[in-house]
Design an enzyme around this catalytic site. Sequence first.
Site, PDB file in Angstrom:
ATOM      1  N   GLN A 155      10.988   2.633   7.906  1.00  0.00           N
ATOM      2  CA  GLN A 155      10.819   4.013   8.359  1.00  0.00           C
ATOM      3  C   GLN A 155      10.036   4.904   7.403  1.00  0.00           C
TER       4      GLN A 155
ATOM      5  N   TYR B 189      -6.267 -11.001   7.628  1.00  0.00           N
ATOM      6  CA  TYR B 189      -7.404 -10.275   7.041  1.00  0.00           C
ATOM      7  C   TYR B 189      -8.605 -11.215   6.899  1.00  0.00           C
TER       8      TYR B 189
ATOM      9  N   HIS C 141       0.868  -1.168   0.000  1.00  0.00           N
ATOM     10  CA  HIS C 141       0.000   0.000   0.000  1.00  0.00           C
ATOM     11  C   HIS C 141       0.906   1.219   0.000  1.00  0.00           C
TER      12      HIS C 141
ATOM     13  N   ARG D  45      -3.003 -15.687  -1.978  1.00  0.00           N
ATOM     14  CA  ARG D  45      -2.005 -15.501  -0.916  1.00  0.00           C
ATOM     15  C   ARG D  45      -2.464 -16.306   0.293  1.00  0.00           C
TER      16      ARG D  45
ATOM     17  N   GLU E 169      -2.261 -12.869   6.471  1.00  0.00           N
ATOM     18  CA  GLU E 169      -1.969 -11.721   7.338  1.00  0.00           C
ATOM     19  C   GLU E 169      -3.100 -11.383   8.316  1.00  0.00           C
TER      20      GLU E 169
ATOM     21  N   HIS F 179      -1.157  -9.572  11.299  1.00  0.00           N
ATOM     22  CA  HIS F 179      -0.697  -8.262  11.771  1.00  0.00           C
ATOM     23  C   HIS F 179      -0.671  -8.184  13.298  1.00  0.00           C
TER      24      HIS F 179
HETATM   25  P1  FAD Z   1      26.585  12.013  10.009  1.00  0.00           P
HETATM   26  O1  FAD Z   1      26.172  10.632   9.729  1.00  0.00           O
HETATM   27  O2  FAD Z   1      26.832  12.369  11.426  1.00  0.00           O
HETATM   28  O3  FAD Z   1      27.890  12.332   9.140  1.00  0.00           O
HETATM   29  C1  FAD Z   1      28.631  13.503   9.284  1.00  0.00           C
HETATM   30  C2  FAD Z   1      30.004  13.296   8.677  1.00  0.00           C
HETATM   31  O4  FAD Z   1      30.683  14.547   8.589  1.00  0.00           O
HETATM   32  C3  FAD Z   1      30.916  12.381   9.480  1.00  0.00           C
HETATM   33  O5  FAD Z   1      31.393  11.332   8.664  1.00  0.00           O
HETATM   34  C4  FAD Z   1      32.048  13.304   9.952  1.00  0.00           C
HETATM   35  O6  FAD Z   1      33.310  12.625  10.005  1.00  0.00           O
HETATM   36  C5  FAD Z   1      32.052  14.366   8.864  1.00  0.00           C
HETATM   37  N1  FAD Z   1      32.626  15.663   9.292  1.00  0.00           N
HETATM   38  C6  FAD Z   1      32.211  16.449  10.309  1.00  0.00           C
HETATM   39  N2  FAD Z   1      32.944  17.587  10.347  1.00  0.00           N
HETATM   40  C7  FAD Z   1      33.835  17.528   9.339  1.00  0.00           C
HETATM   41  C8  FAD Z   1      34.860  18.389   8.859  1.00  0.00           C
HETATM   42  N3  FAD Z   1      35.111  19.586   9.393  1.00  0.00           N
HETATM   43  N4  FAD Z   1      35.589  17.975   7.796  1.00  0.00           N
HETATM   44  C9  FAD Z   1      35.356  16.784   7.201  1.00  0.00           C
HETATM   45  N5  FAD Z   1      34.387  15.937   7.628  1.00  0.00           N
HETATM   46  C10 FAD Z   1      33.642  16.302   8.662  1.00  0.00           C
HETATM   47  N6  FAD Z   1      18.900   6.607  11.554  1.00  0.00           N
HETATM   48  C11 FAD Z   1      17.883   6.014  10.989  1.00  0.00           C
HETATM   49  O7  FAD Z   1      17.190   6.626  10.186  1.00  0.00           O
HETATM   50  N7  FAD Z   1      17.577   4.716  11.250  1.00  0.00           N
HETATM   51  C12 FAD Z   1      18.304   3.982  12.107  1.00  0.00           C
HETATM   52  O8  FAD Z   1      17.994   2.815  12.332  1.00  0.00           O
HETATM   53  C13 FAD Z   1      19.404   4.576  12.719  1.00  0.00           C
HETATM   54  N8  FAD Z   1      20.163   3.887  13.584  1.00  0.00           N
HETATM   55  C14 FAD Z   1      21.220   4.487  14.168  1.00  0.00           C
HETATM   56  C15 FAD Z   1      21.994   3.766  15.068  1.00  0.00           C
HETATM   57  C16 FAD Z   1      23.090   4.341  15.678  1.00  0.00           C
HETATM   58  C17 FAD Z   1      23.902   3.554  16.651  1.00  0.00           C
HETATM   59  C18 FAD Z   1      23.438   5.694  15.361  1.00  0.00           C
HETATM   60  C19 FAD Z   1      24.634   6.335  15.994  1.00  0.00           C
HETATM   61  C20 FAD Z   1      22.659   6.425  14.491  1.00  0.00           C
HETATM   62  C21 FAD Z   1      21.547   5.834  13.897  1.00  0.00           C
HETATM   63  N9  FAD Z   1      20.724   6.540  13.024  1.00  0.00           N
HETATM   64  C22 FAD Z   1      19.681   5.920  12.434  1.00  0.00           C
HETATM   65  C23 FAD Z   1      20.917   7.980  12.792  1.00  0.00           C
HETATM   66  C24 FAD Z   1      21.598   8.241  11.458  1.00  0.00           C
HETATM   67  O9  FAD Z   1      22.793   7.517  11.370  1.00  0.00           O
HETATM   68  C25 FAD Z   1      21.844   9.746  11.354  1.00  0.00           C
HETATM   69  O10 FAD Z   1      20.613  10.409  11.377  1.00  0.00           O
HETATM   70  C26 FAD Z   1      22.567  10.085  10.061  1.00  0.00           C
HETATM   71  O11 FAD Z   1      23.817   9.446  10.009  1.00  0.00           O
HETATM   72  C27 FAD Z   1      22.794  11.600   9.968  1.00  0.00           C
HETATM   73  O12 FAD Z   1      23.433  11.819   8.751  1.00  0.00           O
HETATM   74  P2  FAD Z   1      24.333  13.103   8.467  1.00  0.00           P
HETATM   75  O13 FAD Z   1      24.837  12.895   7.107  1.00  0.00           O
HETATM   76  O14 FAD Z   1      23.570  14.332   8.763  1.00  0.00           O
HETATM   77  O15 FAD Z   1      25.524  13.075   9.526  1.00  0.00           O
HETATM   78  P1  NAP Z   2      16.723  11.029  20.777  1.00  0.00           P
HETATM   79  O1  NAP Z   2      15.828  10.079  20.123  1.00  0.00           O
HETATM   80  O2  NAP Z   2      16.395  12.464  20.757  1.00  0.00           O
HETATM   81  O3  NAP Z   2      16.843  10.558  22.291  1.00  0.00           O
HETATM   82  C1  NAP Z   2      17.605  11.229  23.226  1.00  0.00           C
HETATM   83  C2  NAP Z   2      17.353  10.651  24.614  1.00  0.00           C
HETATM   84  O4  NAP Z   2      18.157  11.334  25.547  1.00  0.00           O
HETATM   85  C3  NAP Z   2      15.940  10.763  25.080  1.00  0.00           C
HETATM   86  O5  NAP Z   2      15.616   9.562  25.754  1.00  0.00           O
HETATM   87  C4  NAP Z   2      15.968  11.954  26.053  1.00  0.00           C
HETATM   88  O6  NAP Z   2      14.966  11.637  26.983  1.00  0.00           O
HETATM   89  C5  NAP Z   2      17.383  11.929  26.591  1.00  0.00           C
HETATM   90  N1  NAP Z   2      17.968  13.254  26.846  1.00  0.00           N
HETATM   91  C6  NAP Z   2      17.905  14.364  26.064  1.00  0.00           C
HETATM   92  N2  NAP Z   2      18.611  15.378  26.600  1.00  0.00           N
HETATM   93  C7  NAP Z   2      19.147  14.905  27.746  1.00  0.00           C
HETATM   94  C8  NAP Z   2      19.971  15.477  28.759  1.00  0.00           C
HETATM   95  N3  NAP Z   2      20.396  16.739  28.684  1.00  0.00           N
HETATM   96  N4  NAP Z   2      20.313  14.710  29.806  1.00  0.00           N
HETATM   97  C9  NAP Z   2      19.893  13.436  29.901  1.00  0.00           C
HETATM   98  N5  NAP Z   2      19.112  12.851  28.981  1.00  0.00           N
HETATM   99  C10 NAP Z   2      18.735  13.575  27.915  1.00  0.00           C
HETATM  100  O7  NAP Z   2      18.184  10.910  20.206  1.00  0.00           O
HETATM  101  P2  NAP Z   2      19.129   9.656  19.925  1.00  0.00           P
HETATM  102  O8  NAP Z   2      18.722   8.451  20.680  1.00  0.00           O
HETATM  103  O9  NAP Z   2      20.497  10.199  20.116  1.00  0.00           O
HETATM  104  O10 NAP Z   2      18.909   9.378  18.418  1.00  0.00           O
HETATM  105  C11 NAP Z   2      19.303  10.344  17.450  1.00  0.00           C
HETATM  106  C12 NAP Z   2      18.482  10.197  16.218  1.00  0.00           C
HETATM  107  O11 NAP Z   2      18.836   9.001  15.535  1.00  0.00           O
HETATM  108  C13 NAP Z   2      17.020  10.100  16.594  1.00  0.00           C
HETATM  109  O12 NAP Z   2      16.324  11.240  16.134  1.00  0.00           O
HETATM  110  C14 NAP Z   2      16.545   8.854  15.956  1.00  0.00           C
HETATM  111  O13 NAP Z   2      15.419   9.101  15.121  1.00  0.00           O
HETATM  112  C15 NAP Z   2      17.701   8.344  15.092  1.00  0.00           C
HETATM  113  N6  NAP Z   2      17.771   6.910  15.305  1.00  0.00           N
HETATM  114  C16 NAP Z   2      16.776   6.151  14.797  1.00  0.00           C
HETATM  115  C17 NAP Z   2      16.788   4.799  15.013  1.00  0.00           C
HETATM  116  C18 NAP Z   2      15.689   3.928  14.453  1.00  0.00           C
HETATM  117  O14 NAP Z   2      15.679   2.738  14.704  1.00  0.00           O
HETATM  118  N7  NAP Z   2      14.778   4.457  13.686  1.00  0.00           N
HETATM  119  C19 NAP Z   2      17.780   4.215  15.755  1.00  0.00           C
HETATM  120  C20 NAP Z   2      18.783   5.022  16.265  1.00  0.00           C
HETATM  121  C21 NAP Z   2      18.749   6.366  16.040  1.00  0.00           C
HETATM  122  P3  NAP Z   2      14.633  12.524  28.252  1.00  0.00           P
HETATM  123  O15 NAP Z   2      14.721  13.945  27.799  1.00  0.00           O
HETATM  124  O16 NAP Z   2      13.257  12.077  28.637  1.00  0.00           O
HETATM  125  O17 NAP Z   2      15.627  12.148  29.293  1.00  0.00           O
HETATM  126 FE1  SF4 Z   3      11.069   0.674   3.452  1.00  0.00          FE
HETATM  127 FE2  SF4 Z   3      13.422   1.078   4.648  1.00  0.00          FE
HETATM  128 FE3  SF4 Z   3      13.190  -0.765   2.702  1.00  0.00          FE
HETATM  129 FE4  SF4 Z   3      13.064   1.776   2.104  1.00  0.00          FE
HETATM  130  S1  SF4 Z   3      14.845   0.737   2.969  1.00  0.00           S
HETATM  131  S2  SF4 Z   3      11.696   0.189   1.379  1.00  0.00           S
HETATM  132  S3  SF4 Z   3      12.024   2.630   3.885  1.00  0.00           S
HETATM  133  S4  SF4 Z   3      12.162  -0.807   4.657  1.00  0.00           S
END
Ligand code: FAD
Ligand code: NAP
Ligand code: SF4
Length: 680
Positions: A349, A176, A36, A224, A174, A262
Amino acid sequence: MTPQPTPTDQHYPHLFAPLDLGFTRIRNRVLMGSMHTGLEDRARDFPRLAAYFAERAEGGVGLMVTGGFSPNLVGWLKPFGGKLSWPWEVRPHKFVTAAAHEHGAKICLQLLHAGRYGYHPLTVAPSKLKAPINPFTPRALSSRGVERQITAYADAARRAREAGYDGVEVMGSEGYFINEFTAPRTNKRNDAWGGTPEKRMRFAVEIVRRVREACGPDFIIIYRLSMLDLVEDGNQWQEIVAQAKAIEAAGATIINTGIGWHEARIPTIVTSVPRAAFVDVTAKLKPHVALPLITSNRINMPDVAERILAEGIADMVSLARPLLADPQWANKARAGKAQAINTCIACNQACLDHVFENKRASCLVNPRACAETELNYDKTFAPKRVAVVGSGPAGMACATVAAERGHRVTLFDAATEIGGQFNYAKKIPGKEEFHETLRYFAHRLEETGVSLKLSTPVSADMLKDFDEVVLATGITPRRVDFPGADHAKVLSYVDVLSGRVTVGRNAALIGAGGIGFDVAEYLVHEGGHSSTLDPARWMAEWGVDPTFEARGSVVPARPEPPAREVWLLQRSAGKPGARLGKTSGWVHRATLKAKKVQMLGGVEYLGVDDAGLRIRVEGVEQLLAVDHVVVCAGQEPRRDLQVDLLAAGITPHLIGGADVAAELDAKRAIDQGSRLAASL
Ligand code: FAD
Ligand code: NAP
Ligand code: SF4
């Protein structure tokens, strides 16, 4: 019906062998499964729906199935959802069928009656039983009511034929409507439509028989079939075999595999489900029927698909989300360019989560999905010198789209490898698919001719000679400021995931957002190893019967013990994890619960000392005697370069985390990077 390799398709010979159905021929074994998209519900969106299907047909798919259309009003998935019950509803579909046929694909319309999953007050079902995932209680159908539903299916199928479809898929899985008739869980009737396994399956069989009667012999009917219900009181294996045989005898052309209701509490498609985890159930059915079988779920790369077909497990493979991610999937595979495939990472997502939020579906790794008529990467007539600083998801997307359009792009990163935070994400157990996005972008950067400068921290003076400067420098992890925040026990998630520090046997995590949950998963799995790479371990952890004999295939789960004792904390009141993805958050919460992670909301942090972390919850002070405290407290934009650039008279574009760190995810980062590049 073993596929015969042809000399031209040396790379994946079984995948690209045509499938001869007697009255028609499908050019290969790739089925685009029903999804969908949100474009099905209004006639005015059909030109966009047609463009979406046209790209996938042009991309080489053999057979496509539309999103679900209800055969009548009571079968709606939601109010005013897509349906095909009136003559005037036929015409818009002709755009879709013409688009598919123009590019050599076949297309079937999915007939989906939502039954008790319908999100509206008019729902009907075999028995008056509310689904645990829906606030609406269905009305139990009378015998005449049941007959009327069957007629609606036959009429809708006839209209589908009129619209130019090559066939229909009758959605019988699923959880349904049809599945509700077949399973004792939801069918408590004691008339001609329930009471015994034969009577429970009669509804499904009658629908197939009447659709065949209405549409003639040269019309594809895919059924299905729910081969694994994955719920208590679901079907038992012998009943499923009996259903398959009866469906075949009633005139179906192909049987597709349906996995899990589901409302099941066992995940079936999220990224932590092993690839091709359920194909053995299709293989188990194979000896019992003669018609072709399609297998499904978590098949995202051609080597997996080829193995399934070569081993005779099924006759076709169903890929759904992988074709949102890359419409050219089949053409790339056929050309032996699997490295060039933009792989679906099964994150849900931008596709399923969007649908559940009533938004148009798209794809995290391909923002053009379902936006084919509005987001195009046309060649530029005025190539520019473009500098992109930061090779995270935002920077990689921006650089490759800009280069594809003809700009001369240099991509800088201070790190030794591309990918930014995805290099941490890929280390999380159950997120192994994130490696594929990094592989795809590495290939794409080379293919589009981006000049890549790694190990290069960038300063403003290095960017003077560019026409456009894009800052994709991401984020810095937020620091906390309670007493003892600088104690040796206190680590950042970066210290942990980069492997700089080994965490002790007990840990408390400050912050329970996406990263807090991911770090908890990492810590409870010894050495970061998950069962995602081992289907047998995974089935044991989630309670799936590996023999598929138990009713519903559900058996007691046997989770492996956690590698560490973990506390996951947040300051806000309420249950941690409430803001995780709609269709995947429950899986993360269930996994951590099974690993005995203690999740606490409403926490006040009092400080860290040698004894551990001191907190107050509901007025009561506690000491968590942990070895380490890992801070996962969100992130701040990293854009120190912006100030120097502005001082030098250069106004940069900001994307991804460098723009806004709050609520940042890779979906926004890639979308923003791609859209900016499309506009340069
Ligand atoms: P970043 O990924 O932070 O990349 C920035 C880059 O800029 C870095 O490589 C850094 O080295 C470089 N850089 C910075 N300053 C300079 C400089 N002056 N010169 C040269 N290079 C520089 N998102 C999801 O949507 N789904 C998920 O499941 C998910 N899981 C995650 C799990 C973990 C453990 C983490 C840490 C993040 C996860 N995220 C997830 C979040 C996602 O990875 C970030 O939202 C995304 O990487 C942000 O992309 P960006 O390009 O803005 O920055
Ligand atoms: P986040 O989702 O904004 O969570 C931050 C956490 O830290 C919250 O639990 C918040 O809860 C706490 N927090 C915030 N300020 C704080 C402070 N000053 N002191 C103590 N606790 C504080 O951010 P994130 O976990 O760093 O993830 C970053 C982004 O990556 C997110 O926006 C997320 O969407 C993305 N991401 C997505 C996935 C995924 O599976 N889709 C997985 C990983 C990351 P309280 O304020 O209640 O304490
Ligand atoms: Fe859906 Fe993520 Fe696959 Fe894209 S990469 S089709 S958002 S599951």
